[in-house]
Design an enzyme around this catalytic site. Sequence first.
Site, PDB file in Angstrom:
ATOM      1  N   GLU A 172       0.829  -1.215   0.000  1.00 57.18           N
ATOM      2  CA  GLU A 172       0.000   0.000   0.000  1.00 57.18           C
ATOM      3  C   GLU A 172       0.860   1.260   0.000  1.00 57.18           C
ATOM      4  O   GLU A 172       0.676   2.140   0.841  1.00 57.18           O
ATOM      5  CB  GLU A 172      -0.920   0.012   1.224  1.00 57.18           C
ATOM      6  CG  GLU A 172      -2.000  -1.044   1.190  1.00 57.18           C
ATOM      7  CD  GLU A 172      -3.037  -0.869   2.305  1.00 57.18           C
ATOM      8  OE1 GLU A 172      -2.758  -0.157   3.284  1.00 57.18           O
ATOM      9  OE2 GLU A 172      -4.122  -1.452   2.180  1.00 57.18           O
TER      10      GLU A 172
ATOM     11  N   GLU B  34      -6.673  -7.682  -0.185  1.00 54.58           N
ATOM     12  CA  GLU B  34      -7.040  -7.709   1.233  1.00 54.58           C
ATOM     13  C   GLU B  34      -8.514  -7.377   1.316  1.00 54.58           C
ATOM     14  O   GLU B  34      -8.911  -6.222   1.160  1.00 54.58           O
ATOM     15  CB  GLU B  34      -6.253  -6.660   2.041  1.00 54.58           C
ATOM     16  CG  GLU B  34      -4.823  -7.037   2.303  1.00 54.58           C
ATOM     17  CD  GLU B  34      -4.124  -5.993   3.178  1.00 54.58           C
ATOM     18  OE1 GLU B  34      -4.796  -5.297   3.968  1.00 54.58           O
ATOM     19  OE2 GLU B  34      -2.894  -5.858   3.027  1.00 54.58           O
TER      20      GLU B  34
HETATM   21  C1  GLA Z   1      -3.965  -2.439   5.255  1.00 47.78           C
HETATM   22  C2  GLA Z   1      -2.621  -3.123   5.398  1.00 47.78           C
HETATM   23  C3  GLA Z   1      -2.697  -4.346   6.271  1.00 47.78           C
HETATM   24  C4  GLA Z   1      -3.512  -4.076   7.509  1.00 47.78           C
HETATM   25  C5  GLA Z   1      -4.891  -3.582   7.126  1.00 47.78           C
HETATM   26  C6  GLA Z   1      -5.781  -3.244   8.290  1.00 47.78           C
HETATM   27  O1  GLA Z   1      -4.693  -2.991   4.279  1.00 47.78           O
HETATM   28  O2  GLA Z   1      -2.088  -3.469   4.144  1.00 47.78           O
HETATM   29  O3  GLA Z   1      -1.400  -4.725   6.603  1.00 47.78           O
HETATM   30  O4  GLA Z   1      -2.860  -3.117   8.262  1.00 47.78           O
HETATM   31  O5  GLA Z   1      -4.763  -2.392   6.409  1.00 47.78           O
HETATM   32  O6  GLA Z   1      -5.946  -4.310   9.116  1.00 47.78           O
END
Ligand code: GLA
Length: 779
Positions: free
Chosen positions: A181, A258
């Site tokens: 991210e 995710e």
């Molecule tokens: C983002 C991150 C994960 C985690 C989620 C929240 O997507 O990539 O590592 O921190 O947020 O749980």
Amino acid sequence: MKKLLTFLLLLCSFSCLPMMAQKKGTFEAGKGSFMLNGKPFIVKAAEMHYPRIPRAYWDHRIKMAKALGMNTICIYIFWNIHEQREGQFDFSDNNDVAAFCKLAQKNGMYVIVRPGPYVCAEWEMGGLPWWLLKKKDIRLREQDPYFMERVKIFEEKVGEQLAGLTIQKGGPIIMVQVENEYGSYGEDKPYVSAIRDCLRGIYGKELALFQCDWSSNFEKNGLDDLVWTMNFGTGANIDQQFRRLGQLRPDAPKMCSEFWSGWFDKWGARHETRDAKDMVDGMDEMLSKGISFSLYMTHGGTSFGHWAGANSPGFAPDVTSYDYDAPINEYGLATPKFYQLREMMAKYNDGKKMPAVPKAPMPIITVPKFELKEFAPFHGNQHLIPAVNPMTFEEMDLGWGMTYYVTKLPEVPVQSVLTMDAHDYAQVFIDDVYIGKIDRVKNEKSLTLPAIKKGQKMSILVEAMGRINFGRAIKDFKGIVGDVVINTEIDGNEVAWTLKRWTMTPISDDYYRAARSFDSDAYPNSLGKPLGDHMGKRGYYRGYFNLKKVGDTFLNFETWGKGQVYVNGHAMGRIWSIGPQQTLYVPGCWLKKGKNEIIVLDVVGPKEAVVWGQDKPELDKLQLEKSNKHNNIGDKPDLNSDTPAATGAFSAGNGWQKVNFAKQAKGRLLCIECLSAQDGKEMSAIAELYALDAQGKRLSREPWTTKYADSENENGNHTGDKVYDLQESTYWQTSKGAGFPHLLVIDLGSEQTVSGIEYLPRAEQGAPGSVKNYRIYVK
Ligand code: GLA
Ligand code: CA
């Protein structure tokens, strides 16, 4: 001799055979779909993190994911658990990632690896090792030469474990992620490209590499030759999430890398949950459209020891449990969400029977209440450190734990105010008498002191929690950061003292230090004098419990203050009376028949030094001094005679919107008045909000706090601060029955020139609670 040779040969062929027998394969992004060995393939991945699961339970948890109809396990690699000291790597026991991947393969699962270097994951410093901060000016997640040098060494070490396990070599690994991210951190294609090149060099050019980001920001760092995937949570409008990707790469396979099944918990706020039906519906929709996913988390597990991270802006440390409201709960059992998901997944199992739900490896047991009768005060590590100015933990070479800072005070004949930046929980004593605390979670920076006589001793005990794991604030030094200053007014004149000449005693928070504190032979020298004589009940407590039968249990700590727990030498995690987590998950595989030892490190001191084991966790019991709401009427600004900087109506639907003010406005308070909702109902909700500066750029939200909100739904944690927590899936929402207008007031931290705002409604289909008519004030 010959016999021995044959035996060795046999042994080798046995242990090598299963791996050698694996067929080499291929995996790539094809037209409209991923291709596995040349055939279209939907990735149904279950995210779980091997350090969050005791090794003895790995097999069970993988089988549980398989029973959900998943075909892949998705893992992060936490750099800092593998390289706790610079240059010292550990891939043994619970850190044996290669063994974990092989176990997944043995269970017929593919593996997706996300080796960072940064990973977020509510894990200490987002997985980065703290010792990077010993280079004070380091630029993390950028092309800082030292950072890049260490990244390369780390990734190569991981490669030694995993590069032989790619699908091309007959292993289970089908894809590897590049960074994490990055769009939520910055815009830096050269850096992301450097990470890509490093991983490509290690895993070979045939292995599929991908990036994950949000639909709102993935273009910032998207590299042409990588697979792009989107992250979003339960309830999100899925077509909207893939719209932009579809425009840019109409033929690319779609994947939600995710899909958030639930959410993480922070100290001092309610336990987070997400609706099971919404989660299952979202996954059903994705599967019906041929979209691949990884369910984050499918099994969250536990952030044992001091590994839980913290969020920002503000400082919001995460609790020990990483249950996440996932379908497989923290202790590995199936929840109702699990069964609802399994039923849906059966539709997409190619007509085959779903794999059976495995039996739990251990029963659940209770432990009758017992007392921790032994006490030891805090002792320091090896030596006292003298310095003119207070040093951070990193400067003292302390990764985790506490430090005791001591100095002599000047004469201050009247009351004064002590100011400092303490990371994270500081308790102040004068001549061993407790004066008060400075708690970073509450944004506290100062404390009132009584009159002081020259030469009185000031001691400050600073305990660190997890380093921030999200946003620019990951550069999170611990201990006292900067000067400690006393301010007062004497005879109408302002007087200030910057305290100098400190002595510091670092105390690491590991089991070794805790156990050694009970050893009276261990402190024969000057340090033999415990640091605790002034600190009342603060210190280590030790006790024992006997077990006839071993099993998983949940030890209850609601009578304790704040600290860490060790059971039979295993660091179990942090405790804090404020909750919401009041029990710690203790896996039966770390317990034994007969006598078991427990040590509790309590920096505040317990009300009662008792513990018991219950058969259910307590993850949602807050014991707060005051509620998290921002509805103190005295904080409500009077806007009656003010002219709004903007009035108008937002459009309906998901996605970011911008409002440019006709005229720039100056002020410290940003007030959003919601006058009506798009859906005609009574609720207002805002997911994220930015203020734009004179040039139209987003102002930093680091100093933001919520000044006032006339209505907040605290139960779902939909408080005002959710509009600047950097998370598009969390939101401020008013509570049922609170009629319009709804007012939210943000304190920008200092006076600012504001030329407009950016507003994001909720990510769900139809953007529930999205605002229609508004008035915006800057005051
Ligand atoms: C983002 C991150 C994960 C985690 C989620 C929240 O997507 O990539 O590592 O921190 O947020 O749980
Ligand atoms: Ca948010």
